[in-house]
Write a protein that holds these residues in place. Structure first.
Motif, PDB file in Angstrom:
ATOM      1  N   LEU A  18       1.068  -1.188  -0.003  1.00  0.00           N
ATOM      2  CA  LEU A  18       0.127   0.325  -0.083  1.00  0.00           C
ATOM      3  C   LEU A  18       1.108   1.242  -0.306  1.00  0.00           C
ATOM      4  O   LEU A  18      -0.100   1.999  -0.077  1.00  0.00           O
ATOM      5  CB  LEU A  18      -1.016  -0.012   1.383  1.00  0.00           C
ATOM      6  N   MET A  21      -0.018   3.825  -3.211  1.00  0.00           N
ATOM      7  CA  MET A  21      -1.093   4.358  -2.415  1.00  0.00           C
ATOM      8  C   MET A  21      -0.885   5.447  -1.478  1.00  0.00           C
ATOM      9  O   MET A  21      -1.708   6.227  -2.083  1.00  0.00           O
ATOM     10  CB  MET A  21      -2.365   3.274  -2.504  1.00  0.00           C
ATOM     11  N   LEU A  22      -0.304   4.724  -0.492  1.00  0.00           N
ATOM     12  CA  LEU A  22      -0.273   6.156   0.660  1.00  0.00           C
ATOM     13  C   LEU A  22       0.144   7.528  -0.197  1.00  0.00           C
ATOM     14  O   LEU A  22       0.208   8.426   0.200  1.00  0.00           O
ATOM     15  CB  LEU A  22       0.022   5.453   1.852  1.00  0.00           C
ATOM     16  N   ALA A  25      -1.426   9.841  -1.965  1.00  0.00           N
ATOM     17  CA  ALA A  25      -2.676   9.997  -1.073  1.00  0.00           C
ATOM     18  C   ALA A  25      -2.209  11.115  -0.660  1.00  0.00           C
ATOM     19  O   ALA A  25      -2.691  12.074   0.129  1.00  0.00           O
ATOM     20  CB  ALA A  25      -3.829   9.294  -0.397  1.00  0.00           C
ATOM     21  N   PHE A  26      -1.128  10.662  -0.363  1.00  0.00           N
ATOM     22  CA  PHE A  26      -0.476  12.435   0.848  1.00  0.00           C
ATOM     23  C   PHE A  26      -0.539  13.495  -0.372  1.00  0.00           C
ATOM     24  O   PHE A  26      -0.121  14.357   0.423  1.00  0.00           O
ATOM     25  CB  PHE A  26       0.850  11.599   1.119  1.00  0.00           C
ATOM     26  N   LEU A  28      -1.833  14.223  -2.828  1.00  0.00           N
ATOM     27  CA  LEU A  28      -3.601  14.658  -3.179  1.00  0.00           C
ATOM     28  C   LEU A  28      -3.172  15.371  -1.970  1.00  0.00           C
ATOM     29  O   LEU A  28      -4.470  16.732  -1.956  1.00  0.00           O
ATOM     30  CB  LEU A  28      -4.608  13.481  -3.707  1.00  0.00           C
ATOM     31  N   LEU A  29      -3.153  14.557  -0.372  1.00  0.00           N
ATOM     32  CA  LEU A  29      -3.508  15.596   0.609  1.00  0.00           C
ATOM     33  C   LEU A  29      -3.097  16.959   0.811  1.00  0.00           C
ATOM     34  O   LEU A  29      -3.568  18.303   0.872  1.00  0.00           O
ATOM     35  CB  LEU A  29      -3.442  14.573   1.774  1.00  0.00           C
ATOM     36  N   LEU A  32      -4.428  19.823  -2.134  1.00  0.00           N
ATOM     37  CA  LEU A  32      -5.798  20.114  -1.626  1.00  0.00           C
ATOM     38  C   LEU A  32      -5.175  21.024  -0.328  1.00  0.00           C
ATOM     39  O   LEU A  32      -5.803  22.180   0.193  1.00  0.00           O
ATOM     40  CB  LEU A  32      -6.712  19.021  -1.121  1.00  0.00           C
ATOM     41  N   ILE A  33      -4.017  20.909   0.419  1.00  0.00           N
ATOM     42  CA  ILE A  33      -4.388  22.066   1.569  1.00  0.00           C
ATOM     43  C   ILE A  33      -3.746  22.548   1.779  1.00  0.00           C
ATOM     44  O   ILE A  33      -4.355  23.857   1.979  1.00  0.00           O
ATOM     45  CB  ILE A  33      -3.710  20.716   3.206  1.00  0.00           C
ATOM     46  N   THR A  35      -3.188  24.615  -1.074  1.00  0.00           N
ATOM     47  CA  THR A  35      -4.415  25.303  -2.129  1.00  0.00           C
ATOM     48  C   THR A  35      -5.410  26.103  -1.449  1.00  0.00           C
ATOM     49  O   THR A  35      -7.006  26.175  -2.113  1.00  0.00           O
ATOM     50  CB  THR A  35      -4.985  24.908  -3.642  1.00  0.00           C
ATOM     51  N   PHE A  36      -6.258  25.097  -0.538  1.00  0.00           N
ATOM     52  CA  PHE A  36      -7.380  25.441   0.089  1.00  0.00           C
ATOM     53  C   PHE A  36      -7.382  27.289   0.822  1.00  0.00           C
ATOM     54  O   PHE A  36      -6.464  27.302   1.617  1.00  0.00           O
ATOM     55  CB  PHE A  36      -7.641  24.825   1.229  1.00  0.00           C
ATOM     56  N   ALA A  41     -15.428  36.067   4.308  1.00  0.00           N
ATOM     57  CA  ALA A  41     -17.081  36.689   4.572  1.00  0.00           C
ATOM     58  C   ALA A  41     -17.048  38.152   4.006  1.00  0.00           C
ATOM     59  O   ALA A  41     -16.595  39.336   3.174  1.00  0.00           O
ATOM     60  CB  ALA A  41     -17.135  37.102   5.731  1.00  0.00           C
TER      61      ALA A  41
ATOM     62  N   LEU B  15      -1.078  -0.418   7.211  1.00  0.00           N
ATOM     63  CA  LEU B  15      -1.170   0.835   6.832  1.00  0.00           C
ATOM     64  C   LEU B  15      -2.224   1.218   6.567  1.00  0.00           C
ATOM     65  O   LEU B  15      -2.623   2.400   5.993  1.00  0.00           O
ATOM     66  CB  LEU B  15      -0.646   1.099   4.968  1.00  0.00           C
ATOM     67  N   LEU B  19      -3.838   4.618   5.825  1.00  0.00           N
ATOM     68  CA  LEU B  19      -5.221   5.103   3.914  1.00  0.00           C
ATOM     69  C   LEU B  19      -6.847   5.935   4.924  1.00  0.00           C
ATOM     70  O   LEU B  19      -6.285   6.355   3.840  1.00  0.00           O
ATOM     71  CB  LEU B  19      -4.343   3.763   3.582  1.00  0.00           C
ATOM     72  N   VAL B  22      -5.744   9.230   5.254  1.00  0.00           N
ATOM     73  CA  VAL B  22      -5.984  10.266   4.252  1.00  0.00           C
ATOM     74  C   VAL B  22      -7.066  10.133   3.620  1.00  0.00           C
ATOM     75  O   VAL B  22      -7.410  11.730   3.359  1.00  0.00           O
ATOM     76  CB  VAL B  22      -4.765   9.761   3.707  1.00  0.00           C
ATOM     77  N   ILE B  26      -9.469  13.194   2.086  1.00  0.00           N
ATOM     78  CA  ILE B  26      -9.180  14.171   0.983  1.00  0.00           C
ATOM     79  C   ILE B  26     -10.802  14.332   0.626  1.00  0.00           C
ATOM     80  O   ILE B  26     -10.830  15.116  -0.051  1.00  0.00           O
ATOM     81  CB  ILE B  26      -8.647  12.975  -0.179  1.00  0.00           C
ATOM     82  N   PHE B  29     -11.814  17.687   1.986  1.00  0.00           N
ATOM     83  CA  PHE B  29     -11.069  19.226   1.776  1.00  0.00           C
ATOM     84  C   PHE B  29     -11.631  19.097  -0.011  1.00  0.00           C
ATOM     85  O   PHE B  29     -12.209  19.850  -0.492  1.00  0.00           O
ATOM     86  CB  PHE B  29      -9.723  18.728   1.082  1.00  0.00           C
ATOM     87  N   PHE B 146     -17.088  43.080   5.168  1.00  0.00           N
ATOM     88  CA  PHE B 146     -17.471  43.581   6.207  1.00  0.00           C
ATOM     89  C   PHE B 146     -16.737  44.616   6.806  1.00  0.00           C
ATOM     90  O   PHE B 146     -15.634  43.981   6.948  1.00  0.00           O
ATOM     91  CB  PHE B 146     -18.257  43.012   7.378  1.00  0.00           C
TER      92      PHE B 146
END
Lengths: 184, 152
Positions: A18, A21-22, A25-26, A28-29, A32-33, A35-36, A41, B15, B19, B22, B26, B29, B146
């Motif tokens: 795995l 894949m991990l 995934a990291f 991708l995470l 996302l973090i 670009t967030f 308001a 893992l 996984l 994570v 994902i 987000f 505001f």
């Protein structure tokens, strides 16, 4: 991850790797973090803005850069005109209002003081006009000097958009025209 | 996690829980990401107006125009030099999609969202608004922010 797979009478252990894949995934995470953006308001002022009709005379407003001169008899009767002139620093200076070339000056109300005070007086003045059922107005044209900062113009627009009409609805028909350069 | 006792056996961490975690992050987000935010220039300093209503979705198709302090119009991350051409093209596309004729008012289904920087001059913003009005957009939403500490 591992599980047992029966194959005949023998027990063989199949292992799935795995790690790849991990890793993905990291990644991708992390993307996302990074670009967030937390939502900011925001507020809005909604306006219905029909095509502007320039008002001539003293201000001789322009549409598309061409000076327009209209017969006062052509002015829409339900339209109030507010002229916003700039001061020397690019802020809001004098404000006048009227319905024709013979604008009734309200400079005593709006020529001095801070922007907040001017806007407050303007709102009070407009509320008195638009809130009166005897007055024909339900539209407004803001003729604004082009060199005023957008932030200051929005304070004026806000003062107009907060005005309640005689039927209780908010004034939403507000349109803009840029005053020609040198109109101060 | 399975540990080793003997010298020849390799340690093999489990893992699966990490996984799972994570993938949950994902998912979170991806759900909270605002696709519309991509059309908004987050570097703009919007005018501060205390009494404006909080922004809400009108359900209308929105044409978002970002105007920076220099008066440049940024649409979807690209600076548009020919704003008249752009809004005319947008109006034509909307009319085509909605089956409207040339000259029909677009304000029933479309709203123009003006996000102007507070340092811009009025004439910069007005030029954009006038270009929109000329092609049939008559419904506008002026975005503000505001005062600090007075957010709803």
């Amino acid at each position: 991850m591992s599980w047992r797979k029966r194959k005949g009478h023998q027990h063989e252990e199949v292992t799935l790797n795995l790690t790849a894949m991990l890793d993905m995934a990291f990644q991708l995470l992390a993307y996302l973090i990074l670009t967030f953006h937390s939502p900011i308001a925001e507020a809005q002022i909604n306006l219905r803005m029909p095509d502007p009709v320039a008002v001539g005379g003293e201000g001789s407003a322009v549409i598309g850069g061409e000076p327009q001169r209209h017969d006062p008899r052509e002015y829409p009767l339900d339209q109030l005109v507010v002229n916003v002139y700039s001061d020397h620093a690019g802020g809001v200076g004098q404000i006048t209002s009227g319905t024709s070339s013979k604008n009734s000056k309200i400079s005593e109300l709006t020529a001095s003081g801070t922007l907040e005070q001017k806007v407050g007086r303007l709102h009070h003045h407009l509320q008195g006009i638009f809130g009166d059922p005897g007055q024909p107005f339900d539209k407004m044209t803001l003729q604004v000097s082009g060199d005023i900062a957008y932030n200051d113009v929005m304070q004026v627009v806000d003062a107009c958009a907060r005005v309640n009409l005689a039927d209780g609805k908010r004034l939403q028909n507000v349109t803009f025209i840029e005053l020609p350069a040198g109109n101060k | 996690m399975s540990g080793s006792v003997g010298g020849a056996e390799a340690a093999e961490p489990n893992l699966v829980p990490i996984l799972d975690m994570v993938f949950q992050l994902i998912t979170f987000f991806m759900l909270v990401i605002n696709v519309k935010a991509a059309t908004m220039d987050q570097t703009l300093q919007l005018p501060v107006v205390g009494s404006a209503a909080p922004a809400d979705s009108t359900g209308l198709r929105a044409v978002v125009l970002n105007i920076n302090g220099e008066g440049d119009v940024n649409i979807g991350g690209v600076v548009q030099t020919d704003i008249k051409g752009y809004v005319s093209n947008e109006a034509d596309q909307i009319r085509l999609q909605d089956g409207l004729k040339k000259g029909d008012d677009l304000s029933t289904r479309t709203i123009v969202v003006v996000r102007g920087d507070k340092r811009a001059k009025f004439k910069s913003v007005y030029a954009v608004v006038k270009a929109c009005q000329e092609v049939g957009f008559h419904r506008f939403s002026y975005m503000t922010t505001f005062e600090p500490g007075k957010e709803p």
